[in-house]
Enzyme design. Structure first.
Site, short mmCIF file in Angstrom:
data_model
loop_
_atom_site.label_atom_id
_atom_site.label_comp_id
_atom_site.label_asym_id
_atom_site.label_seq_id
_atom_site.Cartn_x
_atom_site.Cartn_y
_atom_site.Cartn_z
N ASP A 233 0.89 -1.15 0.00
CA ASP A 233 0.00 0.00 0.00
C ASP A 233 0.94 1.21 0.00
O ASP A 233 2.13 1.11 0.27
CB ASP A 233 -0.93 -0.02 1.23
C1 GLC Z 1 -4.25 4.36 -0.25
C2 GLC Z 1 -5.16 3.16 -0.10
C3 GLC Z 1 -5.07 2.19 -1.25
C4 GLC Z 1 -4.80 2.97 -2.53
C5 GLC Z 1 -3.42 3.57 -2.42
C6 GLC Z 1 -3.08 4.46 -3.62
O1 GLC Z 1 -3.69 4.74 0.96
O2 GLC Z 1 -5.08 2.44 1.13
O3 GLC Z 1 -6.30 1.48 -1.31
O4 GLC Z 1 -4.88 2.11 -3.65
O5 GLC Z 1 -3.23 4.29 -1.22
O6 GLC Z 1 -3.86 5.62 -3.59
#
Ligand code: GLC
Length: 534
Positions: A233
């Site tokens: 993430d």
């Molecule tokens: C965010 C989310 C994830 C997302 C990523 C990119 O914090 O937790 O679901 O795809 O970052 O934006």
């Protein structure tokens, strides 16, 4: 002609250690690094999951200036359709829009389990049940990937709350982990083989998901035979070298070379086997070359066609929770004057906050869509009834009650204002705003024909339920949700949705209540497998 496998094996031999390390992190916010010297391209990833959120350039987060795309109903609505084929078709539409914008991987679906009704991102997840979550997640994955666009099954694993999501360790026994919180991912991986899996922010039993060997290697790779790519993430890396050892392929976003250098140093110090890097880079190259091999150029899509499909999906998601005395549908045989109460009817809330936020190509509102369907058969009188911006403002109720009193039927469009539920924080209760509760109870004193239409991403309490004759759960129905609500109210669409999460009468009745959202950086799954309908 060398096979892709043979070409990649050759590239692994030709790549320097520095180049291999550079392939273990993104180039910037949304793209993977190329290695021009060897003809290795970069690819583009972007959020989902219920619509494409593409930043106009690859090194900015794209919040607020994302490119327009169709905003479909969020996952809690999609799951209420219980319709795998329909969700697969949503995946297809999403893939077409990704191709139109040259995006190779959409970062969805989110399949995390809704452990508590107060989970801030419940709107973005399918269900409290692991089998339903896994099966519907697989439908989404297959729908997207069958078109030649990749996905990211997220967030692996036990990421069921937002409070201190990067720090609070999900403390969970093996049976609960296996039977509930891994089952959805296992089903999706085995049924749909997602191009990528996104490792979650949180630790599980004290070990960060992005460097958790038990989860990433022992279970995902060895037990489930997953040979795709694991991405973090965003900014979820806490120990990059341990991540490599655990089987974490790509750190996102790219934040320069700080962690690449740590990887190189670890190899040179004999603390990291370069063969482990080779294994990960080989799978990354398979992803990149697969993406480039199937990507389609010059794809366009028709906004109206996609919007109309989104309306069909939103209509299938609507759940008829109550309909006493066949109050619904609204027909000219039964009614003439219709009161439409609630600011949501002119200011629709159609999606949740955070990384999933799509800039829609257009937005339907309930009032306009009702007036279109009503035509000359009905008189529709609107009143604001409450203020979305002020939970306790009662100044609009008197006018609303008068409007309702003079009508044959009153539609009360209520629900959760956007600041109630979001990525990044959880709810503290499951009530709708006090002013809305007051409105329902006041209107019930003068009008027996009341239908409540709900706009919310997850479960809410309904202390007023006995005071109304009908309730429609319309969820966060996407950009065409307003039209779908009108379709169901006026009998153009038969509401066939079913709940995929428990709506408790009281939050205190839920088994996670005593252990949510955790404290002292520990989140104890004390209820085990016994939560939700269980
Ligand atoms: C965010 C989310 C994830 C997302 C990523 C990119 O914090 O937790 O679901 O795809 O970052 O934006």
């Amino acid at each position: 002609m060398k096979t892709i496998e043979q070409q990649i094996d050759k590239l692994i031999k030709e790549l320097t250690l520095e180049e291999k390390a550079s392939l273990c992190s993104g180039r910037n916010e949304w793209t993977l690094k190329p290695v021009e010297r060897l003809g290795i391209p970069g690819i583009w990833v972007s959020d989902g999951p219920h619509g494409l959120r593409k930043s106009p350039n690859s090194n900015t987060d794209g919040y607020g200036d994302q490119l327009p795309a169709t905003c479909f109903p969020t996952a809690s609505a999609l799951s209420a359709t219980w319709n795998k084929e329909l969700i697969r078709e949503v995946g297809k539409y999403l893939a077409i829009e990704c191709q139109a914008y040259n995006v190779n991987v959409i970062l969805g679906p989110g399949v995390n389990i809704k452990r508590s009704s107060t989970g801030g991102r419940n709107f973005e997840y399918f269900s409290e049940d692991p089998i339903l979550s896994g099966v519907l997640g697989a439908a989404y994955l297959n729908g997207v990937q069958n078109e030649g666009v990749g996905t990211s099954l997220k967030h692996f694993v036990c990421n069921s709350q937002e409070t201190q999501r990067m720090m609070v360790s999900s403390e969970i026994d093996e049976r609960t982990l296996r039977e509930i919180y891994l089952t959805n991912f296992e089903i999706a991986v085995k049924k749909a083989d997602p191009w990528t899996v996104m490792a979650a922010y949180n630790p599980v039993n004290g070990s960060d998901c992005t460097s958790n060997k038990y989860l990433l290697n022992d279970i995902l790779k060895e037990e489930w035979k997953y040979d795709g790519v694991v991405v973090t993430d965003w900014i979820a890396v806490y120990d990059r070298v341990e991540g490599i050892k655990a089987g974490m392929h790509i750190e996102m976003p790219g934040i320069g070379e700080i962690n690449d250098k740590k990887i190189i140093a670890a190899v040179k110090a004999g603390k990291l086997d370069e063969k482990q890097i080779d294994k990960l880079v080989k799978e990354t190259l398979k992803l990149v070359f697969k993406a480039k091999a199937v990507e389609k150029k010059g794809v366009t899509f028709n906004n109206d066609e996609h919007h109309n499909f989104a309306r069909k999906v939103a209509g299938e998601a609507i759940v008829l929770l109550k309909n006493e005395n066949n109050l619904l549908p609204i027909t000219k045989e039964k009614y003439n004057k219709v009161a439409l109460l609630g600011e949501f009817s002119i200011s629709p809330r159609f999606q949740g906050n955070g990384s999933s936020e799509v800039k829609p190509t257009r937005i339907d509102n309930v009032k306009d869509e009702i007036i279109k369907l009503a035509g000359n058969d009905f008189q529709v009188d609107y009143a604001q009834a409450y203020k979305i911006s002020d939970d306790n403002d009662l100044t609009q109720i008197k006018k609303a009650v008068e409007t309702a009193s003079a009508a044959d039927i009153a539609i009360l469009h209520v629900g959760l204002p956007s600041h109630y539920e979001s990525e990044g924080y959880d709810r503290e209760h499951i009530d709708i705003p006090p002013a809305q509760i007051k409105l329902i109870n006041e209107v019930a004193k003068v009008q027996k024909n009341i239908v409540v239409v709900l706009t919310n991403g997850s479960a809410i309490s309904m202390p007023w339920l006995n005071n109304v004759s009908a309730v429609l759960e319309a969820w966060l129905g996407g950009q065409a949700g307003g039209g779908a609500i009108a379709d169901v109210l006026f009998g153009k669409v038969n509401p066939s949705g079913k709940l995929a999460e428990t709506f408790p009468q009281r939050l205190e009745d839920t088994s996670a209540f005593l252990n949510f959202p955790g404290m002292n950086r520990k989140l104890i799954y004390g209820e085990g497998i016994f939560f939700g309908y269980r």
